[in-house]
Design an enzyme around this catalytic site. Sequence first.
Site, PDB file in Angstrom:
ATOM      1  N   HIS A 118       0.708  -1.118  -0.038  1.00  0.00           N
ATOM      2  CA  HIS A 118      -0.200  -0.052  -0.009  1.00  0.00           C
ATOM      3  C   HIS A 118       0.785   1.195   0.012  1.00  0.00           C
ATOM      4  O   HIS A 118       1.970   1.175   0.465  1.00  0.00           O
ATOM      5  CB  HIS A 118      -1.057   0.013   1.229  1.00  0.00           C
ATOM      6  CG  HIS A 118      -0.188   0.349   2.529  1.00  0.00           C
ATOM      7  ND1 HIS A 118      -0.188   1.684   2.961  1.00  0.00           N
ATOM      8  CD2 HIS A 118       0.536  -0.338   3.423  1.00  0.00           C
ATOM      9  CE1 HIS A 118       0.541   1.721   4.200  1.00  0.00           C
ATOM     10  NE2 HIS A 118       0.902   0.705   4.459  1.00  0.00           N
ATOM     11  N   CYS A 119       0.308   2.421  -0.400  1.00  0.00           N
ATOM     12  CA  CYS A 119       0.692   3.747  -0.229  1.00  0.00           C
ATOM     13  C   CYS A 119      -0.343   4.566   0.315  1.00  0.00           C
ATOM     14  O   CYS A 119      -1.093   3.874   0.990  1.00  0.00           O
ATOM     15  CB  CYS A 119       1.377   4.231  -1.533  1.00  0.00           C
ATOM     16  SG  CYS A 119       0.121   4.211  -3.111  1.00  0.00           S
TER      17      CYS A 119
END
Length: 221
Positions: A118-119
């Site tokens: 994820h970011c």
Amino acid sequence: MLSFGSSLENKVTLVSSLRAQRQGAMFGAGNCANQIVPRLYLSDLATACDVDTLARLGITHVLSILDFAPDHLPKSITCMHVRLEDRFNVDILSHLPDTTEFIRSALAGRADARVLVHCMMGISRSATVVCAYLIAEHNMSAGDALTFTRSKRPIVRPNIGFERQLHEWEQRFAPPVQESTVGMNQLRDRLRRILDGNTQAQGAYSATGQKQLPRTTEVKS
């Protein structure tokens, strides 16, 4: 470019805001963790902060691509953090060997492993990392990896700099270009002989570069 404070209060506010956003039309209802290939998921920060979602998906490893250190994950989860901004002139290429190895090792090490990458929004940074893994481990081109990932998570869109670096990453896995065994002079000579209708002349070469001997013509009396 948005700037976020480093205080815990600011992070909590940000996560709460993102949780609300993911109910909007851009993300659709429900959780925002999309399975790209078996046991590998791509998501936004809000999903990565949702302990219930992590437990439901059986996430054992989390790879965070953020410009601040994540401190929201259960201690039972194996984590890796790459400090990186989502800017076109940022070097993500030098991190791809480590991120790819993290994903590969996690999935190979345990049959029940589940990796979440994820970011902030699951659009650019983390998508680039997932595509890099697909290129390295599934023999995809950069274009195919992007198309495939986008088919699983339609909002994926790495920034122009990251996309360019993905193509550079792809070159590391391209098969070596083998030099032709036929020298240019030999090739020109062979083509000239073919055009002259004299493919059996001494010194003619086959397509593999092996010298061909003149054929013997049987003459019947």
